[in-house]
Design an enzyme around this catalytic site. Sequence first.
Site, PDB file in Angstrom:
ATOM      1  N   LYS A 212      -9.413 -33.254 -15.550  1.00  0.00           N
ATOM      2  CA  LYS A 212      -8.213 -33.815 -14.914  1.00  0.00           C
ATOM      3  C   LYS A 212      -8.128 -35.333 -15.097  1.00  0.00           C
ATOM      4  CE  LYS A 212      -6.483 -29.925 -13.418  1.00  0.00           C
ATOM      5  NZ  LYS A 212      -5.245 -29.410 -14.026  1.00  0.00           N
TER       6      LYS A 212
ATOM      7  N   TYR B  29     -14.217 -29.821 -13.926  1.00  0.00           N
ATOM      8  CA  TYR B  29     -12.804 -29.890 -13.538  1.00  0.00           C
ATOM      9  C   TYR B  29     -12.334 -31.350 -13.419  1.00  0.00           C
ATOM     10  CZ  TYR B  29      -8.611 -28.787 -10.717  1.00  0.00           C
ATOM     11  OH  TYR B  29      -7.327 -28.673 -10.231  1.00  0.00           O
TER      12      TYR B  29
ATOM     13  N   ASP C 151      -2.245 -18.187 -24.676  1.00  0.00           N
ATOM     14  CA  ASP C 151      -3.394 -18.875 -24.096  1.00  0.00           C
ATOM     15  C   ASP C 151      -3.321 -20.332 -24.566  1.00  0.00           C
ATOM     16  OD1 ASP C 151      -5.866 -20.007 -23.633  1.00  0.00           O
ATOM     17  OD2 ASP C 151      -7.019 -18.424 -24.619  1.00  0.00           O
TER      18      ASP C 151
HETATM   19  P1  NAP Z   1      -3.179 -20.772  -9.973  1.00  0.00           P
HETATM   20  O1  NAP Z   1      -2.277 -20.019  -9.081  1.00  0.00           O
HETATM   21  O2  NAP Z   1      -4.532 -20.221 -10.306  1.00  0.00           O
HETATM   22  O3  NAP Z   1      -2.364 -21.095 -11.295  1.00  0.00           O
HETATM   23  C1  NAP Z   1      -2.951 -21.383 -12.522  1.00  0.00           C
HETATM   24  C2  NAP Z   1      -2.144 -20.670 -13.579  1.00  0.00           C
HETATM   25  O4  NAP Z   1      -2.657 -21.015 -14.880  1.00  0.00           O
HETATM   26  C3  NAP Z   1      -2.249 -19.144 -13.453  1.00  0.00           C
HETATM   27  O5  NAP Z   1      -0.967 -18.578 -13.565  1.00  0.00           O
HETATM   28  C4  NAP Z   1      -3.129 -18.760 -14.634  1.00  0.00           C
HETATM   29  O6  NAP Z   1      -2.889 -17.454 -15.127  1.00  0.00           O
HETATM   30  C5  NAP Z   1      -2.722 -19.815 -15.642  1.00  0.00           C
HETATM   31  N1  NAP Z   1      -3.702 -19.943 -16.716  1.00  0.00           N
HETATM   32  C6  NAP Z   1      -5.064 -19.909 -16.636  1.00  0.00           C
HETATM   33  N2  NAP Z   1      -5.600 -20.024 -17.859  1.00  0.00           N
HETATM   34  C7  NAP Z   1      -4.574 -20.129 -18.735  1.00  0.00           C
HETATM   35  C8  NAP Z   1      -4.487 -20.267 -20.150  1.00  0.00           C
HETATM   36  N3  NAP Z   1      -5.588 -20.307 -20.896  1.00  0.00           N
HETATM   37  N4  NAP Z   1      -3.265 -20.336 -20.720  1.00  0.00           N
HETATM   38  C9  NAP Z   1      -2.122 -20.276 -19.978  1.00  0.00           C
HETATM   39  N5  NAP Z   1      -2.148 -20.144 -18.625  1.00  0.00           N
HETATM   40  C10 NAP Z   1      -3.352 -20.072 -18.017  1.00  0.00           C
HETATM   41  O7  NAP Z   1      -3.490 -22.225  -9.381  1.00  0.00           O
HETATM   42  P2  NAP Z   1      -2.509 -23.420  -8.939  1.00  0.00           P
HETATM   43  O8  NAP Z   1      -3.080 -23.980  -7.723  1.00  0.00           O
HETATM   44  O9  NAP Z   1      -1.096 -22.994  -8.951  1.00  0.00           O
HETATM   45  O10 NAP Z   1      -2.792 -24.480 -10.111  1.00  0.00           O
HETATM   46  C11 NAP Z   1      -1.785 -24.968 -10.984  1.00  0.00           C
HETATM   47  C12 NAP Z   1      -2.242 -26.303 -11.549  1.00  0.00           C
HETATM   48  O11 NAP Z   1      -2.341 -27.260 -10.488  1.00  0.00           O
HETATM   49  C13 NAP Z   1      -3.612 -26.266 -12.229  1.00  0.00           C
HETATM   50  O12 NAP Z   1      -3.617 -27.085 -13.372  1.00  0.00           O
HETATM   51  C14 NAP Z   1      -4.520 -26.856 -11.169  1.00  0.00           C
HETATM   52  O13 NAP Z   1      -5.676 -27.415 -11.724  1.00  0.00           O
HETATM   53  C15 NAP Z   1      -3.605 -27.876 -10.537  1.00  0.00           C
HETATM   54  N6  NAP Z   1      -4.006 -28.307  -9.197  1.00  0.00           N
HETATM   55  C16 NAP Z   1      -3.984 -27.429  -8.157  1.00  0.00           C
HETATM   56  C17 NAP Z   1      -4.376 -27.867  -6.901  1.00  0.00           C
HETATM   57  C18 NAP Z   1      -4.368 -26.980  -5.688  1.00  0.00           C
HETATM   58  O14 NAP Z   1      -4.791 -27.440  -4.626  1.00  0.00           O
HETATM   59  N7  NAP Z   1      -3.909 -25.753  -5.771  1.00  0.00           N
HETATM   60  C19 NAP Z   1      -4.793 -29.188  -6.722  1.00  0.00           C
HETATM   61  C20 NAP Z   1      -4.798 -30.041  -7.808  1.00  0.00           C
HETATM   62  C21 NAP Z   1      -4.389 -29.592  -9.053  1.00  0.00           C
HETATM   63  P3  NAP Z   1      -3.799 -16.201 -14.576  1.00  0.00           P
HETATM   64  O15 NAP Z   1      -3.353 -15.991 -13.172  1.00  0.00           O
HETATM   65  O16 NAP Z   1      -3.504 -15.099 -15.478  1.00  0.00           O
HETATM   66  O17 NAP Z   1      -5.224 -16.685 -14.661  1.00  0.00           O
END
Ligand code: NAP
Length: 247
Positions: free
Chosen positions: A159, A155, A64
């Site tokens: 960020k 959030y 974590d």
């Molecule tokens: P996602 O599929 O929900 O991926 C987030 C990952 O982080 C998941 O694998 C999650 O694991 C893991 N996680 C959560 N809490 C954690 C912790 N305490 N320690 C280690 N890992 C942890 O979402 P995503 O869209 O791929 O997001 C990836 C990154 O991109 C994030 O930082 C997000 O804020 C950023 N982002 C995404 C978007 C978008 O449009 N998708 C836009 C801007 C920025 P679990 O599945 O087990 O919870």
Amino acid sequence: MLKDKVAVITGSSSGIGKEIAHTFAKNGAKVVVNYPFERSAAEAEAVVEEIKSNGGEAIAVMADVSNFEQAKELMKIAVDTFGALDILVNNAGITRDMLLLRMTEEEFDNVININLKGVFNCMKHATRIMMKKGGSIINMSSVVGLHGNIGQCNYSASKAGVVGMTKSAAKEFASKSLRVNAIAPGFIVSNMTDKLPEAIKENTLKGIPLNRFGNVQEVANVALFLASDLSSYVTGEVIKVDGGMAM
Ligand code: NAP
């Protein structure tokens, strides 16, 4: 492009992190697939198995990132297993969206602890190792951190904090050939955005000049650029991957 480099990618059992893990492995990196809790162990192992079946090297490590000691152990396992640490992608992140008036203290703290303190924890432990021979750190921010968004005070603060931390760390470690950059994705199709209401998706789409949502590969491509020597003169930068949304 990353032959024999060792990369830790936090939160890489799904979404953007998973795609970065596959992209880095395809480009020769030895990859540490991090996941936070038992619930994602099978998904993380599946990422590792797919990488191995394509001839790559990878391990899955539960940690974590909001836990200081677990973040330390994550970096230690990377070095103990693969003998080095060259690339860190601080990708782990969560949302707990709510209007400020209704947002609980817990919703605020959880997001800050994982999205912002998690980046500090991982950089704190990784830089001590990486500063010896240099490398690349990539922090996942968001266009919301640059421009704000309704319902995302927690959030967007996390960020925006990532941007400030990225630039400070870039200045602190530049003399050690350790580059630190951030990616600010816009709307990327993933678990995180799948759960948003259709009305919000439709409204968001209207503000994207390229007229479509992004996909995880398009973020992984920029991460590959920042991880590789192609970006050898780039540090302290924030690259938006947003189809022009935040121009
Ligand atoms: P996602 O599929 O929900 O991926 C987030 C990952 O982080 C998941 O694998 C999650 O694991 C893991 N996680 C959560 N809490 C954690 C912790 N305490 N320690 C280690 N890992 C942890 O979402 P995503 O869209 O791929 O997001 C990836 C990154 O991109 C994030 O930082 C997000 O804020 C950023 N982002 C995404 C978007 C978008 O449009 N998708 C836009 C801007 C920025 P679990 O599945 O087990 O919870």
